[in-house]
Write an enzyme that holds these catalytic residues in place. Structure first.
Site, PDB file in Angstrom:
ATOM      1  N   THR A  15      65.526  41.264  15.801  1.00  9.93           N
ATOM      2  CA  THR A  15      65.289  42.662  15.467  1.00  9.93           C
ATOM      3  C   THR A  15      65.186  42.804  13.957  1.00  9.93           C
ATOM      4  O   THR A  15      65.948  42.182  13.224  1.00  9.93           O
ATOM      5  CB  THR A  15      66.393  43.592  16.003  1.00  9.93           C
ATOM      6  OG1 THR A  15      66.128  44.913  15.533  1.00  9.93           O
ATOM      7  CG2 THR A  15      67.786  43.171  15.567  1.00  9.93           C
ATOM      8  N   GLU A  48      69.573  44.889  20.694  1.00 12.14           N
ATOM      9  CA  GLU A  48      70.942  44.394  20.885  1.00 12.14           C
ATOM     10  C   GLU A  48      71.508  44.774  22.251  1.00 12.14           C
ATOM     11  O   GLU A  48      72.595  44.338  22.632  1.00 12.14           O
ATOM     12  CB  GLU A  48      71.856  44.953  19.779  1.00 12.14           C
ATOM     13  CG  GLU A  48      71.588  44.383  18.395  1.00 12.14           C
ATOM     14  CD  GLU A  48      70.545  45.163  17.590  1.00 12.14           C
ATOM     15  OE1 GLU A  48      69.693  45.841  18.204  1.00 12.14           O
ATOM     16  OE2 GLU A  48      70.589  45.082  16.353  1.00 12.14           O
ATOM     17  N   LYS A  69      60.920  53.479  11.590  1.00 12.51           N
ATOM     18  CA  LYS A  69      60.281  52.992  12.811  1.00 12.51           C
ATOM     19  C   LYS A  69      58.917  53.641  12.976  1.00 12.51           C
ATOM     20  O   LYS A  69      58.814  54.834  13.226  1.00 12.51           O
ATOM     21  CB  LYS A  69      61.158  53.261  14.029  1.00 12.51           C
ATOM     22  CG  LYS A  69      60.788  52.336  15.161  1.00 12.51           C
ATOM     23  CD  LYS A  69      61.835  52.280  16.229  1.00 12.51           C
ATOM     24  CE  LYS A  69      61.715  51.002  17.014  1.00 12.51           C
ATOM     25  NZ  LYS A  69      62.530  50.994  18.217  1.00 12.51           N
ATOM     26  N   TRP A  72      59.559  48.184  13.423  1.00 15.18           N
ATOM     27  CA  TRP A  72      60.431  48.456  12.282  1.00 15.18           C
ATOM     28  C   TRP A  72      59.771  48.126  10.952  1.00 15.18           C
ATOM     29  O   TRP A  72      59.036  47.151  10.836  1.00 15.18           O
ATOM     30  CB  TRP A  72      61.702  47.616  12.379  1.00 15.18           C
ATOM     31  CG  TRP A  72      62.624  48.049  13.464  1.00 15.18           C
ATOM     32  CD1 TRP A  72      62.957  47.339  14.582  1.00 15.18           C
ATOM     33  CD2 TRP A  72      63.358  49.272  13.543  1.00 15.18           C
ATOM     34  NE1 TRP A  72      63.838  48.054  15.339  1.00 15.18           N
ATOM     35  CE2 TRP A  72      64.105  49.233  14.735  1.00 15.18           C
ATOM     36  CE3 TRP A  72      63.458  50.401  12.714  1.00 15.18           C
ATOM     37  CZ2 TRP A  72      64.946  50.274  15.133  1.00 15.18           C
ATOM     38  CZ3 TRP A  72      64.292  51.442  13.116  1.00 15.18           C
ATOM     39  CH2 TRP A  72      65.017  51.371  14.311  1.00 15.18           C
TER      40      TRP A  72
END
Ligand code: AMP
Length: 550
Positions: free
Chosen positions: A189, A334, A447, A452
C-alpha cells in the site's frame, strides 16, 4: 479439569481448497476474459484449476520453494487468476504489483519483497525491459502470453513464455497441505507515510475473508451471479472477488485493461453481468457512456462501490435511472480489504426514503470478523452516537498486525488501555446501529481515482526546486478523481517561480498522473507546536479551491 476439546476434523483453510471446490462443483462455469491482446478468451473453473496445478508444477521446476515470491504485473484475466491459485496453492507467495506506479516505485517494491519470479503481461514488456537490470532478486521473467507473442530479441535474460511453461506440464499434481497461517499473498500500500508497505495475507485470512465477502450483508455473491470485478487484481486482490467467486462457483468476467465506458458496457451486456465492484471513478466513465448513448443495463443488478467515498449523486443515478443497487463499502489494503458495507436492517424498512438513502450513503456496518471503534487522541473510545468523530481503529482475523519486513515495529494501538487495534488513519463517526461514516482522514496521502499519491513525495520534489522555501501537498476535491493534489508553496525571499514552471519541475520526477493539478503561493504555511505542517487546517483553508479543469 481440562476443557473438553472439540472433536472435529482439523482441515487447514487453504486457498487451493477454493479453486478445487469451484472445479468440482462448478466445473463448466465460465471465466471470460478480454485479453491485453484485444481478443476474448473463454475458459472454465475446471480448466483454471488444472492450469493452476500445471503452473504450480512449472514454478517448482524453475526452482521455487515454499515462501518464494511470485510477482505479477497484470490486469484482470484468467492467467492472473491461475497465478493467484498456482502460486499461493503451492505454498509460494503471490505478490501483485500495481503497474500504475512510477517505474522506480515498482523496482523498490519488487526488491523489498525480494520477488523471485516476475510474471507480466504483454503491454508491460517495454517497462520490464527497462527495469529488469535493477530487479536483482528476480531469477525468472515470465511473459504472460503465447509463443506467437514472444519477442524475437529481448534484453531480458532468459525470458520465459507463460503458455509454454504451463503446457509443458501434465497437471499430475496434488495441492499440498500445510499450515493455514502460511503467507499466501502480498500487496503493497502507498496509503501510508514513507515508502510503500507490504500487507502479507495468510491462507487462513484470505479464506475467512472470502467467506465474509460472499455474505448477503456484504457482497452477496451466489452461484447464480455473473461477476465482473472492475477493481484490479493488483488492488488488494480485487477486493477478494477471485476467492469469493470460486467459493460460490459463479461465472467471472475479466475486463483486462479495457476499462473505458464502451468496453465495460459491452462486456456487461454480452456476458449478462449481474454484479460488479469498483472505485467511483470507473463508474463515472461507464455512466457517461451509457447516458450519452441512451442505453440501459439488462442484467446488471447491484454493485459495490468503495476505495473512495461514493458520491451520493452517483448512487442515486445508478439506483433510480438504472435500477442498480449500490452497496457502499469501506476497506483498506491492511484489511484484505473489506471492513464495512452499507446494508440496511429490517427496522429501516419503516424509514422514509431519504432517511434510508442517508444511511446507504454511509460507509456502513462491519461484517462479522471485523471489530471497530472510534477513539480520541488519548486512545479513549468515543460513543456510537452518529456525531462523535474519532480515529477509526479495527481488529480481526483479516487485519494485519504488522507490515512486511517490519517485525520490530508494531503499528497497533490501544483502545481504553487494551492493545491490538489497527489505526486506519481514517476519521469517522459510528451511529447506534453501527453505521460508520468517514468524515476525514488523518493520514497524509491523497487518493486520486482509487490510487494513492504520497504528499511527502510531492513535497520533497517541490522542496528540491531552488525557489521553494516550503511546500505542502494536500488533497483538493475533484469531480472525476475524487481528490487531486494541490501544492501550497512559500517562495524563498526574492526568488521567482511561476505555477507552470513548478509543475514542469515535476515532470520525469514522478508518474505523470501524480503531478499536482495546481499550485497556490502563500506567505506562510500553518504549523503545529512541534513544527509539523497543519494539514487539516490547510485542507480546510483550501476546501473551496477550484482546480483548473483539464
Ligand atoms: P487502500 O489501502 O488503497 O484500499 O485504501 C484504503 C483507504 O481508502 C481507507 O483508509 C480510506 O481512507 C479510503 N477509503 C476506502 N473506501 C472508502 C470509502 N468508501 N469512503 C471513503 N474513503 C474510503
Amino acid at each position: 479439569m481440562p476443557a473438553l476439546m472439540g472433536q472435529m476434523m482439523q482441515m487447514p483453510l487453504l486457498i487451493s481448497s477454493l479453486v478445487r471446490h469451484a472445479a468440482r462443483h462448478s466445473a463448466d462455469t465460465e471465466i471470460v476474459s478480454k485479453r491485453v491482446e484485444g481478443d476474448m478468451h473463454r475458459t472454465t473453473w475446471a480448466e483454471v484449476e488444472l492450469r493452476s496445478r500445471k503452473l504450480a508444477q512449472a514454478l517448482a521446476r524453475l526452482g521455487c520453494e515454499a515462501g518464494d515470491r511470485v510477482a505479477t504485473l497484470a490486469w484482470n484475466g484468467y492467467r492472473h487468476l491461475e497465478i493467484y491459485y498456482g502460486a499461493s496453492g503451492s505454498q509460494l507467495v503471490c505478490h501483485t504489483i500495481n503497474p500504475r506506479l512510477f517505474p522506480e516505485q515498482i523496482v523498490w517494491i519488487a526488491n523489498d519483497a525480494a520477488d523471485k519470479v516476475l510474471c507480466f503481461e504483454l503491454n508491460f514488456l517495454p517497462l520490464i525491459e527497462k527495469i529488469a537490470p535493477q530487479l536483482g532478486s528476480v531469477k525468472h521473467f515470465v511473459l504472460m502470453a503465447g509463443r506467437s507473442h514472444m519477442p524475437a530479441n529481448s534484453p531480458i535474460p532468459n525470458l520465459l513464455c507463460y503458455e509454454e511453461l504451463v503446457e509443458a506440464e501434465n497437471g499430475d499434481y496434488a495441492w499440498p497441505e500445510f499450515d493455514e497461517n502460511t503467507a499466501s499473498s502480498i500487496c503493497y500500500t502507498s496509503g501510508t507515510t514513507g515508502n510503500p508497505k507490504g500487507a502479507v495475507y495468510s491462507h487462513r485470512s484470505s479464506v475467512l475473508h472470502a467467506y465474509a465477502a460472499a455474505l448477503p450483508d456484504a457482497m452477496d455473491c451466489a452461484a447464480s451471479d455473473v461477476v465482473l470485478p472492475v477493481v484490479p487484481m493488483f488492488h488488494v486482490n480485487a477486493w477478494g472477488l477471485p476467492y469469493a467467486c470460486a467459493l460460490v462457483g459463479c461465472k467471472v468476467v475479466m475486463p483486462g485493461p479495457h476499462l473505458d465506458g464502451k468496453s465495460l458496457y459491452e462486456l456487461f451486456e454480452n456476458e449478462k453481468v449481474s454484479f460488479s465492484a469498483g472505485v467511483p471513478t470507473v463508474w463515472l466513465g461507464l455512466l457517461t457512456y451509457v447516458k450519452s448513448n441512451n442505453l440501459k443495463f439488462s442484467t446488471f443488478k447491484r454493485t459495490v462501490i468503495g476505495g473512495s467515498a461514493c458520491p451520493p449523486a452517483m448512487m442515486k443515478t445508478l439506483q433510480e435511472d438504472f435500477g442498480v443497487e449500490v452497496i457502499h463499502a469501506w476497506g483498506m489494503t491492511e484489511l484484505s480489504p473489506l471492513g464495512t458495507l452499507s446494508k440496511l436492517k429490517a427496522k429501516h424498512a419503516e424509514l422514509p426514503q431519504d432517511a434510508r438513502q442517508r444511511l446507504l450513503e454511509k460507509q456502513g456496518r462491519v461484517i462479522y470478523g471485523i471489530d471497530m471503534a472510534i477513539i480520541d487522541d488519548d486512545g479513549k473510545s468515543l460513543p456510537w452516537d452518529g456525531s462523535s468523530s474519532g480515529n477509526l481503529v479495527v481488529r480481526g482475523p483479516w487485519v494485519i498486525d504488522r507490515y512486511f519486513g517490519k517485525t520490530d515495529e508494531s503499528p497497533l494501538v490501544s483502545v481504553d488501555g487494551v492493545g491490538g487495534w489497527f489505526p486506519t488513519g481514517d476519521v469517522a463517526t459510528i451511529d447506534a446501529d453501527g453505521f460508520m461514516q468517514i468524515t476525514d482522514r488523518s493520514k497524509d496521502v491523497i487518493k486520486s481515482g482509487g490510487e494513492w499519491i504520497s504528499s511527502i513525495d510531492l513535497e520533497n520534489i517541490a522542496m528540491a526546486h531552488p525557489a521553494v522555501h516550503e511546500a505542502a501537498a494536500i488533497a483538493a476535491r475533484h469531480p472525476k478523481w475524487d481528490e487531486r493534489p494541490l501544492l501550497v508553496v512559500v517562495k524563498k525571499p526574492n526568488a521567482e517561480v511561476t505555477r507552470d514552471e513548478l509543475l514542469q519541475f515535476f515532470e520525469g520526477r514522478i508518474a505523470k498522473w501524480q503531478i499536482p493539478d495546481d499550485v497556490v503561493f502563500v506567505s506562510e504555511i500553518p504549523h503545529t507546536a512541534t513544527g509539523k505542517i497543519q494539514k487539516l487546517k490547510l485542507r480546510d483553508q483550501f476546501k473551496d479551491h477550484r482546480l483548473p479543469t483539464i
